[in-house]
Design an enzyme around this catalytic site. Structure first.
Site, mmCIF file in Angstrom:
data_model
loop_
_atom_site.group_PDB
_atom_site.id
_atom_site.type_symbol
_atom_site.label_atom_id
_atom_site.label_comp_id
_atom_site.label_asym_id
_atom_site.label_seq_id
_atom_site.Cartn_x
_atom_site.Cartn_y
_atom_site.Cartn_z
ATOM 1 N N SER A 63 -9.746 -0.810 7.162
ATOM 2 C CA SER A 63 -9.180 -0.794 5.813
ATOM 3 C C SER A 63 -8.437 -2.063 5.433
ATOM 4 O O SER A 63 -8.168 -2.279 4.247
ATOM 5 C CB SER A 63 -8.229 0.406 5.669
ATOM 6 O OG SER A 63 -8.920 1.611 5.875
ATOM 7 N N LYS B 21 0.846 -1.195 0.000
ATOM 8 C CA LYS B 21 0.000 0.000 0.000
ATOM 9 C C LYS B 21 0.879 1.242 0.000
ATOM 10 O O LYS B 21 1.880 1.304 0.723
ATOM 11 C CB LYS B 21 -0.917 -0.030 1.227
ATOM 12 C CG LYS B 21 -1.941 1.085 1.298
ATOM 13 C CD LYS B 21 -2.827 0.878 2.534
ATOM 14 C CE LYS B 21 -3.895 1.947 2.676
ATOM 15 N NZ LYS B 21 -4.759 1.700 3.855
ATOM 16 N N SER C 144 -9.391 1.531 2.900
ATOM 17 C CA SER C 144 -8.594 2.347 2.011
ATOM 18 C C SER C 144 -7.562 1.536 1.243
ATOM 19 O O SER C 144 -6.980 2.024 0.266
ATOM 20 C CB SER C 144 -7.891 3.447 2.819
ATOM 21 O OG SER C 144 -7.019 2.892 3.795
#
Length: 600
Positions: A175, A77, A151
């Site tokens: 997330s 990420k 996210s």
């Protein structure tokens, strides 16, 4: 040929059969190029850098599977630092070039894993839906009209579509779990502080967690064990104080009817009910509990003063670059400007009051079983009402880090009408991460939803997690006791269970013993010999059955400690050295099954 989903068991077997890390990265490059979702990555690792990483791994560790994550491709990420790739947190104007890897990435690389790129996210990790990025919205691998979840959107899609074996996300409000639910994956959400956040752009620093998306619970736990551990550079890192759960008679807390809310999604509710029935069939006791105080704690994360932590993370950048923010993200973060120090203390007081109330509910249950998300939405729906709909997605996730819990999200199956997946999450008190894993794995296997986009895939036996501390005794078998072999019934009849298929350490030889009925091999350890390891199975046997079993083993076979390729030593079948003199050496074939095939 590699399967669609690059789970660790399949990849390990492919490497053992001759695949190389260079072959693997060529597959990743091909798949990445062919992907129909252009929003997965913000910065892919350049093709030549991937090839160089594979060559470097083969040079320093040429033996296949000689490291815990040898040649395993993973995505990161883009709020987690990877040296050589920019960190943007989903905001191009914020980008910087880290000189070093984050702690978790450094540990994974040291174990042999290969970074394939930095993935898209809701900007500054603010959102649970995956649409708040200037790089576009990654989509559900099952229907491009639908959100991927956020996210950690790109990380989940990278694994679910077969580009990576696992991916790192982060989790403040959910997330690392909601995207797993929407893409038929496992989401490992560790106890806060178990994985260090050094080199991670914070969202809410006091509750942020690095998380893992994987095809199976076993894969996710294996990766977590490599990445975890105290790091003095992270002020919120913690030494693990492992907690246990009952081996039998588990009490599973489920939602009372008054606290059920699926926002009209009958399919998601049906799959939640199905998961309850599955854990009941696995031997658990179902206990309704009051979710009310957990729900109130969850609301504090965005509606209370904790939103000020998001402002603290980017305050100086926001002061000079407000126009570079996604409008929704900016609105949420700027909402913290009205919070005072008094609000912060009052919020903390309220959280502790609610913690006392949740403690009373924990007296009823050992583990909570919750929907991961109550429903899902199309990208168009989410963009039309971004704050209200996003808030609904966190109904059952937002409390977990505030209340210092461990969680594992697992797939629960597919809605028969929408054909979209839904998931459930098992939540336990802090540092019960390992104790939670066996039930999560068993529930995932019982639901049989496949892995990622390959909903017809079989979950590999080799990644299974058996309960610890249940008194079962492990034993390594190499020949006639293997699954499907003539003497396997001696393990299964008294209740033995297959734990995993794996390899011995390199210094073992295998011989076909003459005159044995049924045919049997002899396993010998020869210090200094450097082979490729031999295929074996590890079984778990009830302690009373183990003693009887060992007493009936005929010579020249016996039980001794067998060293495995993961560094562990487990009781298993060995042969007296005199018995292999003149016997056929079949080591080069890699195991007893391969030898039997060669005789046909």
């Amino acid at each position: 040929m590699l399967p669609t989903i690059l789970d660790l068991s399949s990849l390990c077997a492919a490497y053992q059969s001759g695949l190389t890390p260079l072959d693997l990265v060529e597959t990743v490059i091909t798949r990445r190029t062919a992907s129909n979702d252009p929003a997965i990555f913000i910065t892919p690792t350049p093709d030549e850098d991937l090839r160089a990483a594979a060559r470097g791994l083969m040079a320093r560790a040429p033996e296949p599977n000689s490291m815990p994550l040898w040649g395993v491709p993973f995505a990161v990420k883009d709020n987690i630092d990877v040296a050589g790739l920019p960190t943007t947190a989903g905001c191009p104007a914020y980008a910087y070039n880290p000189a070093t890897d984050s702690t978790v990435v450094a540990r994974l690389k040291a174990a042999g894993a290969i970074v394939i790129g930095k993935t898209n996210l809701d900007q500054f990790a603010t959102g649970l839906n995956g649409t708040r990025s200037p790089h576009g919205a990654p989509r559900s691998v099952f229907n491009p009209d639908y959100i991927s979840g956020g996210s950690s959107s790109g990380s989940a899609v990278a694994v679910a579509s077969g580009l990576a074996s696992f991916a790192l996300g982060t989790d403040t409000a959910g997330s690392g779990r909601v995207p797993a639910s929407f893409n038929n994956l496992v989401g490992i959400k560790p106890t806060p502080g178990l994985l260090p956040n050094t080199g991670v752009v914070p969202a809410c620093r006091s509750v942020d967690c690095v998380t893992i998306f994987a095809a199976t619970v076993g894969d996710g736990v294996a990766v977590r064990k490599v990445a975890e551990g105290f790091d003095a550079a992270d002020p919120f890192s913690r030494e693990a104080k492992w907690a246990s759960l009952p081996v039998s008679g588990l009490r599973i807390g489920v939602l009372e009817s008054a606290e059920r809310e699926f926002f009209g999604d009958a399919g998601a509710e049906r799959l939640y009910d199905q998961a309850i029935e599955l854990v009941k069939a696995l031997g658990a006791t179902i206990v309704p509990f009051d979710y009310g105080p957990f729900r109130e704690a969850a609301a504090l994360l965005y509606e209370g003063p904790w939103v000020a932590e998001r402002l603290a993370a980017v305050e100086y950048f926001l002061a000079t670059n407000a126009d570079d923010f996604d409008p929704t993200v900016r609105k949420i973060i700027e909402g913290a400007r009205g919070k005072s120090a008094v609000d912060a203390f009052n919020g903390r007081y309220r959280l502790e009051e609610l913690r006392r109330k949740t403690d009373a509910e924990w007296e009823k249950a050992d583990i909570l079983l919750l929907p991961t998300a109550p429903t899902t939405y199309t990208v168009a729906e989410m963009k039309a009402d971004p704050i209200v709909l996003n808030g609904r997605l966190g109904r059952y996730t937002n409390f977990v880090n505030l209340l210092d819990c461990a969680a594992i999200a697992v797939p629960a199956g597919f809605d028969s009408e929408s054909h979209l997946p839904a998931g459930v999450t098992l939540v336990a008190p802090a540092f019960a991460d390992d104790a939670l894993a066996p039930l999560a794995d068993a529930l995932h296997r019982a639901a049989a939803p496949g892995m990622g986009v390959d909903f017809g895939a079989q979950i590999p036996v080799g990644s299974a997690i058996m309960p610890a501390g249940d008194g079962f005794v492990p034993i390594v078998v190499v020949g006639a006791h293997l699954s499907g072999m003539p003497l396997n019934h001696q393990l299964t009849a008294p209740g033995g269970r297959l734990l995993k298929t794996c390899q011995t350490a390199q210094d073992y030889r295998l011989f076909a013993l003459p005159g044995t009925v049924p045919p049997k091999p002899g396993l010998i350890r020869e210090p200094g010999f450097k082979g490729s390891g031999l295929e074996v199975e590890v079984w778990l046997m009830p302690p009373d059955a183990f003693g009887h079993f060992v007493q009936n083993i005929p010579g020249p076979l016996g039980i001794g400690k067998v060293a495995l390729d993961d560094g562990s030593s487990v009781p298993g079948f060995l042969c007296e050295a005199h018995a292999v003199r003149g016997a056929e050496d079949i080591t080069h074939l890699g195991g007893w099954r391969a030898y039997l095939r060669s005789q046909k």
